[in-house]
Every structure is written in C-alpha cells, then in structure tokens.
Design a protein around this motif. Structure first.
Motif, PDB file in Angstrom:
ATOM      1  N   GLY A  97     -28.454  33.903  32.765  1.00  0.00           N
ATOM      2  CA  GLY A  97     -29.552  33.458  31.858  1.00  0.00           C
ATOM      3  C   GLY A  97     -30.756  34.143  32.370  1.00  0.00           C
ATOM      4  N   ASP A  98     -30.998  34.556  33.625  1.00  0.00           N
ATOM      5  CA  ASP A  98     -32.313  35.340  33.958  1.00  0.00           C
ATOM      6  C   ASP A  98     -31.917  36.748  33.368  1.00  0.00           C
ATOM      7  OD1 ASP A  98     -34.484  35.921  35.347  1.00  0.00           O
ATOM      8  OD2 ASP A  98     -33.647  36.225  37.189  1.00  0.00           O
ATOM      9  N   ALA A  99     -30.755  37.198  33.613  1.00  0.00           N
ATOM     10  CA  ALA A  99     -30.415  38.662  33.269  1.00  0.00           C
ATOM     11  C   ALA A  99     -30.699  38.633  31.371  1.00  0.00           C
ATOM     12  CB  ALA A  99     -28.958  38.923  33.415  1.00  0.00           C
ATOM     13  N   LEU A 100     -30.038  37.704  31.003  1.00  0.00           N
ATOM     14  CA  LEU A 100     -30.251  37.587  29.499  1.00  0.00           C
ATOM     15  C   LEU A 100     -31.517  37.562  28.841  1.00  0.00           C
ATOM     16  CD1 LEU A 100     -27.020  35.212  28.406  1.00  0.00           C
ATOM     17  CD2 LEU A 100     -27.380  37.254  27.688  1.00  0.00           C
ATOM     18  N   GLY A 105     -31.068  46.893  31.449  1.00  0.00           N
ATOM     19  CA  GLY A 105     -29.814  47.529  32.012  1.00  0.00           C
ATOM     20  C   GLY A 105     -29.679  47.598  33.317  1.00  0.00           C
ATOM     21  N   VAL A 106     -30.597  47.425  33.795  1.00  0.00           N
ATOM     22  CA  VAL A 106     -30.908  47.337  35.395  1.00  0.00           C
ATOM     23  C   VAL A 106     -31.787  46.381  36.007  1.00  0.00           C
ATOM     24  CG1 VAL A 106     -30.359  50.173  35.672  1.00  0.00           C
ATOM     25  CG2 VAL A 106     -32.621  49.161  35.650  1.00  0.00           C
ATOM     26  N   GLY A 107     -31.620  46.071  37.108  1.00  0.00           N
ATOM     27  CA  GLY A 107     -32.594  44.964  37.898  1.00  0.00           C
ATOM     28  C   GLY A 107     -34.168  45.217  37.655  1.00  0.00           C
ATOM     29  N   VAL A 108     -34.928  44.173  37.037  1.00  0.00           N
ATOM     30  CA  VAL A 108     -36.499  44.297  36.963  1.00  0.00           C
ATOM     31  C   VAL A 108     -37.189  43.285  37.876  1.00  0.00           C
ATOM     32  CG1 VAL A 108     -36.098  43.462  34.798  1.00  0.00           C
ATOM     33  CG2 VAL A 108     -37.939  44.495  34.972  1.00  0.00           C
ATOM     34  N   GLY A 113     -29.942  42.818  36.505  1.00  0.00           N
ATOM     35  CA  GLY A 113     -30.000  43.560  35.398  1.00  0.00           C
ATOM     36  C   GLY A 113     -28.538  43.118  34.332  1.00  0.00           C
ATOM     37  N   LEU A 114     -28.558  43.177  33.115  1.00  0.00           N
ATOM     38  CA  LEU A 114     -27.720  42.668  32.213  1.00  0.00           C
ATOM     39  C   LEU A 114     -26.644  43.483  31.988  1.00  0.00           C
ATOM     40  CD1 LEU A 114     -27.099  40.311  30.320  1.00  0.00           C
ATOM     41  CD2 LEU A 114     -28.150  41.661  28.441  1.00  0.00           C
ATOM     42  N   GLY A 115     -26.768  44.859  32.414  1.00  0.00           N
ATOM     43  CA  GLY A 115     -25.576  45.796  31.890  1.00  0.00           C
ATOM     44  C   GLY A 115     -25.808  46.753  30.848  1.00  0.00           C
ATOM     45  N   ALA A 116     -24.667  46.913  30.091  1.00  0.00           N
ATOM     46  CA  ALA A 116     -24.583  47.551  29.169  1.00  0.00           C
ATOM     47  C   ALA A 116     -25.036  46.801  27.943  1.00  0.00           C
ATOM     48  CB  ALA A 116     -23.352  48.237  28.844  1.00  0.00           C
ATOM     49  N   LEU A 117     -25.151  45.684  27.871  1.00  0.00           N
ATOM     50  CA  LEU A 117     -25.476  44.976  26.938  1.00  0.00           C
ATOM     51  C   LEU A 117     -26.843  44.878  26.567  1.00  0.00           C
ATOM     52  CD1 LEU A 117     -23.759  41.356  27.489  1.00  0.00           C
ATOM     53  CD2 LEU A 117     -23.172  43.265  25.987  1.00  0.00           C
TER      54      LEU A 117
END
Length: 315
Positions: A97-100, A105-108, A113-117
């Motif tokens: 949920g945090d990543a979304l 793309g990377v940790g912030v 990070g959410l990755g390629a999405l």
C-alpha cells in the motif's frame, strides 16, 4: 513494431549489470520511447464528457491491471517466505500500500519502491493532466505548458523533491508525450528528410552515450539536464527508423507487431517474473537475459492463448 522491439530491452535492462554498456544504451531511450509512442497516438479530449470517458478507460487499462498484479505479488511474497501468518501477510499488504501510494520505481524517503509499475501510474496521470490542461487552456499554445511542467518535473527530481504517485516523473512523462504529439503533427516533414534526421539523431545519440550519459526516469537521473532529454528523443527516433526498415521483412514484422500489440501483458508478466527467478538466474548476464526474455514471452503467450479460449467459450 517499435513497442514490440522496445519491450525486450526493458526486460534485458533490468537483468544486465548496472553501469554496463548494454544497460546504458537501453536506458538512454527505452522508457522515453514508450511515452513518445503514447503521445504519437494520443488525441486530447475535446470536451468534459470525453475527458471522463478517457479517465474511465485509463483506469481500466492501466490502474486495474497494476492493482491486480500487485495483489498477486502480495500473496506470492507471503507464500514464498518462511512465515505464513496473518500478521506477516498484513505487513506485506501495508508495504505494498505504501509503495502504491508513492508509485516510485525505486525507494523514496524510506518508502519502498513499486518497481516497473511506476510507468503505468505515470502514464495514467500524465494523460489525465494533459487532457485537463487542454480543457482549461484550449488552443494551440498548450504545448508550452506541457514543456514547462516537464522541465519543472526535472528540477524536482534533481532537487530530490520526489512526490507521491511519482508525480515529478509524471511531469517529465508529459514532456515526452508532447514530443510524440509533435512527431505526429510534423510526420510529413520528418518523412521528407528522414535519412538526414536519422543520421543526425544517431550521431547525437552516440556522442551522448560516449560521454557516458543516459536518462533514468525511475531514479530521477537526468545527466546534463536537457542534454539527456535530447539524447532520449534522438535514440527513440533512431529506433523507430530501424523499425521502419525491419518492416520490409514480413516474418520479422509479424513477430514484433504481435509482441507490440501485447506489450502491456508482457510488461505485467515481467513485473512478476521474480517469482520464476530460479528458472532464469544464471552466472552469465547474457544467458540470464535470454532466459528471462524467453520465460516472460512464454508465460505471456500462454496467458494470451488462455484468454482467447476463455473469450471464445463466453461467446
């Protein structure tokens, strides 16, 4: 053709060694190319009902698939880890949920990070914003606003002001989408001087790569600021010219057109291919890239065939 050709380097670029020549070449154009191609086929909404219809379509085609693969990723991580408790599952859900929310793309800022999405979220918001701006400020001068917002996004990224929903990168995406729109508007002129434009684009692209310099939108890396943007545009144009040459071979054309029509499916499968990591892992980066591409394409084709059978059964 261009989408079909570009999706393969996306997979390879996430596999080869960081800082290597192969990765540098791929990252110099691959994500900007997808935004530019989206702009080439993008038509701004003419009125509010069309805008609402566009938003609904984008939610179905970009946001829903992102959420579906995120849910699959949640349960895959839970099943593959040692602890299979409810609390462990809840921790993974909270992290996702945090990543979304940040959609980076990377940790912030200590957020995952959410990755390629990140690409799908930025594409969604970029098109929504561009439609909204066009409705608020109708006319042919809207492009100046798109460019200004794009440059503002670059400044935010360079200053480390990374925003939720990947918004600073989304602003940069708007710039590339607008380039694609300009490309379509001046297609006749570019066609007339195609060979000259191609040679100029390749020369600029190679000079920038030799610097070495390459844009990396997910990490907000814009070396030499606007120069990296020009490099990405030149690299994208050169790749598209190459695709136009490859069209002459019917078999090659069919393969890459088929892949290009299903890049979203391939992209989503690639986002989850870590699940099959042991299958494509290899001590050789080249072999790992080949195996990873084969795994992603095979699974994607299998899902496509299953979808065809399902639709035929429903019909």
């Amino acid at each position: 053709m261009a989408k079909g050709l570009a999706i393969l380097p996306v997979i390879i670029g996430h596999t080869v060694k960081f800082g290597g020549a192969t990765r540098n070449v791929i990252f110099s154009f691959h994500m900007p190319l997808f935004f530019i191609l989206s702009g080439y086929t993008f038509r701004l909404a003419d009125d509010f009902p069309a805008f609402v219809q566009r938003v609904n379509k984008l939610v179905r085609h970009l946001i829903y698939p992102s959420l579906i693969v995120s849910v699959i990723g949640i349960f895959a991580r839970w099943l593959l880890q040692d602890q299979h408790t409810v609390s462990a599952l809840w921790m993974i859900i909270k992290r996702m949920g945090d990543a979304l929310w940040w959609a980076s793309g990377v940790g912030v800022h200590a957020h995952p990070g959410l990755g390629a999405l990140w690409f799908l979220f930025s594409l969604f918001w970029a098109k929504v914003f561009m439609d909204g701006i066009h409705l608020l400020f109708p006319g042919k001068k809207t492009g100046y606003i798109f460019v200004g917002i794009g440059l503002f996004g670059m400044v935010l990224g360079l200053k480390g002001k990374w925003l939720p929903q990947n918004m600073d990168v989304t602003f940069m995406a708007m710039l590339f989408i607008y380039v694609g729109m300009l490309w379509r508007n001046y297609a006749d002129w570019l066609e007339r001087y195609e060979q000259l434009c191609f040679m100029a684009a390749v020369i600029i692209w190679m000079i920038c790569l030799n610097a070495p310099m390459y844009i990396e939108m997910a990490t907000r890396s814009y070396p030499w600021t606007i120069c990296s943007v020009i490099e990405a545009i030149c690299g994208s144009y050169a790749v598209c010219c190459l695709c136009k040459a490859l069209v002459a071979n019917a078999r090659v054309r069919y393969v890459f057109q088929f892949i290009g029509m299903h890049t979203l499916l391939i992209f989503l499968v690639h986002h989850l291919d870590w699940i099959a990591g042991p299958v494509w892992q290899s001590s050789s980066a080249g072999m790992a890239s080949v195996l990873r591409v084969l795994v992603v394409l095979s699974v994607s084709f299998l899902i496509y065939v299953m979808g065809c059978f399902y639709r035929r059964k429903i019909a």
